[in-house]
Design a protein around this motif. Sequence first.
Motif, mmCIF file in Angstrom:
data_model
loop_
_atom_site.group_PDB
_atom_site.id
_atom_site.type_symbol
_atom_site.label_atom_id
_atom_site.label_comp_id
_atom_site.label_asym_id
_atom_site.label_seq_id
_atom_site.Cartn_x
_atom_site.Cartn_y
_atom_site.Cartn_z
ATOM 1 N N TYR A 215 -9.689 7.993 -0.162
ATOM 2 C CA TYR A 215 -9.764 8.314 -1.583
ATOM 3 C C TYR A 215 -10.977 7.667 -2.254
ATOM 4 C CZ TYR A 215 -7.914 3.589 -2.345
ATOM 5 O OH TYR A 215 -7.750 2.229 -2.365
ATOM 6 N N SER B 283 -8.814 11.837 12.988
ATOM 7 C CA SER B 283 -9.335 12.282 11.692
ATOM 8 C C SER B 283 -10.749 12.796 11.793
ATOM 9 C CB SER B 283 -9.295 11.124 10.692
ATOM 10 O OG SER B 283 -10.103 10.056 11.133
ATOM 11 N N ARG C 182 -0.543 15.086 4.123
ATOM 12 C CA ARG C 182 0.190 14.649 5.326
ATOM 13 C C ARG C 182 -0.743 14.460 6.517
ATOM 14 N NH1 ARG C 182 5.901 15.420 5.414
ATOM 15 N NH2 ARG C 182 6.636 15.798 3.303
ATOM 16 N N GLY C 183 -1.994 14.171 6.225
ATOM 17 C CA GLY C 183 -2.907 13.784 7.288
ATOM 18 C C GLY C 183 -3.765 14.885 7.864
ATOM 19 N N GLN D 184 0.652 4.016 -2.908
ATOM 20 C CA GLN D 184 0.333 5.401 -2.568
ATOM 21 C C GLN D 184 1.466 6.360 -2.882
ATOM 22 O OE1 GLN D 184 -2.648 6.081 -1.427
ATOM 23 N NE2 GLN D 184 -2.527 8.197 -0.743
ATOM 24 N N TYR D 185 2.715 5.932 -2.656
ATOM 25 C CA TYR D 185 3.843 6.857 -2.757
ATOM 26 C C TYR D 185 4.960 6.380 -3.675
ATOM 27 C CZ TYR D 185 1.599 8.670 1.451
ATOM 28 O OH TYR D 185 0.699 9.165 2.357
ATOM 29 N N GLU E 192 0.822 -1.205 0.000
ATOM 30 C CA GLU E 192 0.000 0.000 0.000
ATOM 31 C C GLU E 192 0.860 1.262 0.000
ATOM 32 O OE1 GLU E 192 -4.141 -1.615 1.929
ATOM 33 O OE2 GLU E 192 -2.821 -0.428 3.217
ATOM 34 N N SER F 235 -8.514 12.469 -3.138
ATOM 35 C CA SER F 235 -8.118 11.914 -1.847
ATOM 36 C C SER F 235 -7.941 13.052 -0.858
ATOM 37 C CB SER F 235 -6.810 11.128 -1.978
ATOM 38 O OG SER F 235 -6.330 10.731 -0.708
ATOM 39 N N SER G 28 -6.607 13.369 3.187
ATOM 40 C CA SER G 28 -6.041 12.741 4.380
ATOM 41 C C SER G 28 -5.996 11.221 4.255
ATOM 42 C CB SER G 28 -6.851 13.147 5.626
ATOM 43 O OG SER G 28 -6.216 12.727 6.806
ATOM 44 N N GLY G 29 -5.684 10.745 3.055
ATOM 45 C CA GLY G 29 -5.528 9.316 2.823
ATOM 46 C C GLY G 29 -6.792 8.574 2.467
#
Length: 265
Positions: free
Chosen positions: A229, A123, A206-207, A42-43, A38, A224, A226-227
Amino acid sequence: MSVALTGRSPTTFEIKSASLPLLALRLKSPDLQVLADELRAQYGDKPGFFEDDLLVLDLAALQPEATEDGQAPSADIDFAALIALLQAHRLRPLAVRGGNARQTEQAVAAGLLAAPDVRVQSSARPAEPAPTQAPAPAPTAAHDALDAPPPGALVIDRPLRSGQQVYARGRDLVVMAMVNAGAEVIADGHIHIYAPLRGRAIAGARGWPEARIFALEMKPELVSISGVYRTSEEALPEAVWGHAATVRLQSTDAGDKLIFEPVKP
């Protein structure tokens, strides 16, 4: 009567309070292979996204409910492998919080600091204060790492073609031209697109859960916040698709949702 007396202090050093900008990784599973997959998804195409950022491992989500005998099974974590995996993405694990005694002991043995007092921002969106409630004081703790990005925005005034990527690190992003399919815009804050959005838009990267995405014509491949999506494989409501719209994150006990709303002229 007050009396002022001259004090003495060391000439070679001073002890002062300091703060560090920390990211937090809330680990939801001890399966490092899934985590690696993951993170890569994602990155993997963003090698410069993290720049040796300091990180706190939050293990609170791994703590199961106790069984009938009062014992809760412990999720085993290979901390050496986990640290190596995160370092490969240019993250620098510094401390651990939220784990049980065994996990904390293993993390410390792997070189991490035990930091149970570090606070990690939830969150969930905060409730609106009552009209008579005094405003909350500005946070001063060293670990309020997910506060709103500072003022200022990166402004892009040219169309973004397929394969192009723009990242507004630590601020908002304003795009004055089309984001074509295959292009990607990323911001730690809000994203404003005063043109069609047909590529990927990632806000609150970055959240920061309060980030929003605004587009004059909402036709994204992916959005997306805060992660959390949503891809174009899941059709957007007709009131939003192709129209001026905004996206925000709503977090409740039932889970996270992306809320799409048309922007009325």
